[in-house]
Structure formats: C-alpha cells, structure tokens
Design a protein around this motif. Structure first.
Motif, PDB file in Angstrom:
ATOM      1  N   LEU A  10       0.902  -1.050   0.006  1.00 46.97           N
ATOM      2  CA  LEU A  10       0.324  -0.053  -0.094  1.00 46.97           C
ATOM      3  C   LEU A  10       0.927   1.143   0.251  1.00 46.97           C
ATOM      4  N   VAL A  11       2.014   1.598   1.259  1.00 41.59           N
ATOM      5  CA  VAL A  11       2.886   2.786   0.322  1.00 41.59           C
ATOM      6  C   VAL A  11       3.536   2.769  -0.806  1.00 41.59           C
ATOM      7  N   LEU A  12       4.010   1.300  -0.784  1.00 41.06           N
ATOM      8  CA  LEU A  12       4.421   1.985  -2.286  1.00 41.06           C
ATOM      9  C   LEU A  12       3.692   2.182  -3.189  1.00 41.06           C
ATOM     10  N   SER A  13       2.359   1.771  -3.238  1.00 38.46           N
ATOM     11  CA  SER A  13       1.283   1.242  -4.184  1.00 38.46           C
ATOM     12  C   SER A  13       1.449   3.391  -4.420  1.00 38.46           C
ATOM     13  N   ASN A  14       1.424   3.782  -3.257  1.00 38.99           N
ATOM     14  CA  ASN A  14       1.064   5.925  -2.392  1.00 38.99           C
ATOM     15  C   ASN A  14       2.537   5.827  -3.447  1.00 38.99           C
ATOM     16  N   LEU A  15       3.537   5.359  -3.174  1.00 41.71           N
ATOM     17  CA  LEU A  15       5.312   6.199  -3.845  1.00 41.71           C
ATOM     18  C   LEU A  15       5.021   5.703  -5.283  1.00 41.71           C
ATOM     19  N   GLY A  16       3.795   5.380  -5.725  1.00 44.41           N
ATOM     20  CA  GLY A  16       3.853   5.262  -7.614  1.00 44.41           C
ATOM     21  C   GLY A  16       4.305   4.243  -7.986  1.00 44.41           C
ATOM     22  N   ALA A  17       4.693   3.258  -7.026  1.00 43.75           N
ATOM     23  CA  ALA A  17       5.178   2.123  -7.566  1.00 43.75           C
ATOM     24  C   ALA A  17       3.836   1.023  -7.873  1.00 43.75           C
ATOM     25  N   LYS A  29      16.885 -10.761   6.366  1.00 42.60           N
ATOM     26  CA  LYS A  29      17.038  -9.829   6.313  1.00 42.60           C
ATOM     27  C   LYS A  29      16.477  -9.437   4.727  1.00 42.60           C
ATOM     28  N   THR A  30      16.202  -7.879   5.141  1.00 45.12           N
ATOM     29  CA  THR A  30      15.693  -7.707   4.004  1.00 45.12           C
ATOM     30  C   THR A  30      15.976  -7.383   3.274  1.00 45.12           C
ATOM     31  N   GLN A  31      15.840  -7.081   1.877  1.00 42.20           N
ATOM     32  CA  GLN A  31      17.045  -6.678   0.281  1.00 42.20           C
ATOM     33  C   GLN A  31      16.173  -6.320  -0.655  1.00 42.20           C
ATOM     34  N   ILE A  32      16.458  -5.267  -1.028  1.00 43.49           N
ATOM     35  CA  ILE A  32      16.362  -4.869  -2.696  1.00 43.49           C
ATOM     36  C   ILE A  32      16.821  -5.237  -3.645  1.00 43.49           C
ATOM     37  N   PHE A  33      16.065  -5.891  -4.886  1.00 43.04           N
ATOM     38  CA  PHE A  33      17.032  -6.023  -5.913  1.00 43.04           C
ATOM     39  C   PHE A  33      16.810  -5.544  -7.446  1.00 43.04           C
ATOM     40  N   THR A  34      16.957  -4.899  -7.792  1.00 43.11           N
ATOM     41  CA  THR A  34      17.045  -4.085  -8.609  1.00 43.11           C
ATOM     42  C   THR A  34      17.524  -4.512  -9.988  1.00 43.11           C
ATOM     43  N   LYS A  35      17.012  -4.633 -11.909  1.00 44.86           N
ATOM     44  CA  LYS A  35      17.688  -4.352 -12.842  1.00 44.86           C
ATOM     45  C   LYS A  35      18.044  -3.524 -13.100  1.00 44.86           C
ATOM     46  N   ASN A  36      17.579  -2.086 -12.774  1.00 48.12           N
ATOM     47  CA  ASN A  36      17.867  -1.006 -13.515  1.00 48.12           C
ATOM     48  C   ASN A  36      17.814   0.262 -11.861  1.00 48.12           C
ATOM     49  N   ILE A  61       9.818 -10.693 -13.742  1.00 54.62           N
ATOM     50  CA  ILE A  61       9.007  -8.983 -14.423  1.00 54.62           C
ATOM     51  C   ILE A  61       9.277  -7.941 -13.611  1.00 54.62           C
ATOM     52  N   ALA A  62       9.449  -8.216 -12.644  1.00 60.06           N
ATOM     53  CA  ALA A  62       9.764  -6.818 -12.013  1.00 60.06           C
ATOM     54  C   ALA A  62      10.663  -5.860 -11.851  1.00 60.06           C
ATOM     55  N   ASP A  63      10.736  -4.545 -12.410  1.00 64.50           N
ATOM     56  CA  ASP A  63      12.195  -3.580 -12.406  1.00 64.50           C
ATOM     57  C   ASP A  63      12.600  -3.585 -10.854  1.00 64.50           C
ATOM     58  N   ILE A  64      12.180  -3.949 -10.011  1.00 67.67           N
ATOM     59  CA  ILE A  64      12.253  -3.302  -8.455  1.00 67.67           C
ATOM     60  C   ILE A  64      11.578  -4.882  -7.349  1.00 67.67           C
ATOM     61  N   THR A  65      12.623  -6.011  -6.968  1.00 66.79           N
ATOM     62  CA  THR A  65      12.053  -6.880  -6.008  1.00 66.79           C
ATOM     63  C   THR A  65      12.805  -6.182  -4.835  1.00 66.79           C
ATOM     64  N   ILE A  66      11.390  -6.461  -3.533  1.00 67.88           N
ATOM     65  CA  ILE A  66      11.547  -6.255  -1.838  1.00 67.88           C
ATOM     66  C   ILE A  66      10.996  -7.505  -1.875  1.00 67.88           C
ATOM     67  N   ASN A  67      12.492  -8.303  -1.039  1.00 64.93           N
ATOM     68  CA  ASN A  67      12.747  -9.298  -0.164  1.00 64.93           C
ATOM     69  C   ASN A  67      12.257  -8.918   1.339  1.00 64.93           C
TER      70      ASN A  67
END
Length: 75
Positions: A10-17, A29-36, A61-67
């Motif tokens: 919900l928070v990410l959607s509000n940020l425009g994701a 552990k929380t991790q963020i992955f990106t292709k760009n 599929i996603a440009d950004i993945t958050i675990n």
C-alpha cells in the motif's frame, strides 16, 4: 511476517510503484533487488527502507523486487 507485505504494498503504491505481487516468505534480512539503478521510484524505496538495492540480471518480471525480512517492522 503476517500482513507486512500488504502494508508495504500500500505504501509503495502511494509512492507511485506498480505493485505486481505480494507473497509471504521466511526471509531473515530485508533486501532490495533491481535491474535498473536509474529509476526514480527506486531512490524513494531505498530512502524509505534505509537500504541500497543490489543489481541483478535475473529474469524477474519486475524492475524492483523487495524481500521483506524478519528484521523489518512496520508501525
């Protein structure tokens, strides 16, 4: 981590994701992955979580993945 993904989505959607999928996991552990690295939304997400994204060349599929891990709490 019951309900944490939904709250973060919900928070990410509000940020425009564009949130594609939310599912439960058992990450420690929380991790963020990106292709760009040059995405405006990525910079906002990195600031929000206080983490730097790791570049990946995976076939996601996603440009950004958050675990979200057990180290993350959402109030």
């Amino acid at each position: 981590i019951n309900g944490l993904g939904g709250k973060a989505g919900l928070v990410l959607s509000n940020l425009g994701a564009n949130v594609i999928s939310i599912k439960d996991g058992e990450e420690v552990k929380t991790q963020i992955f990106t292709k760009n690295r040059n995405l405006k939304t990525l910079k906002r997400i990195e600031r929000m979580f206080g983490l730097k994204a790791q570049e990946t060349e995976g076939s996601e599929i996603a440009d950004i993945t958050i675990n979200l891990g057990k180290d993350r709490r959402w109030n």
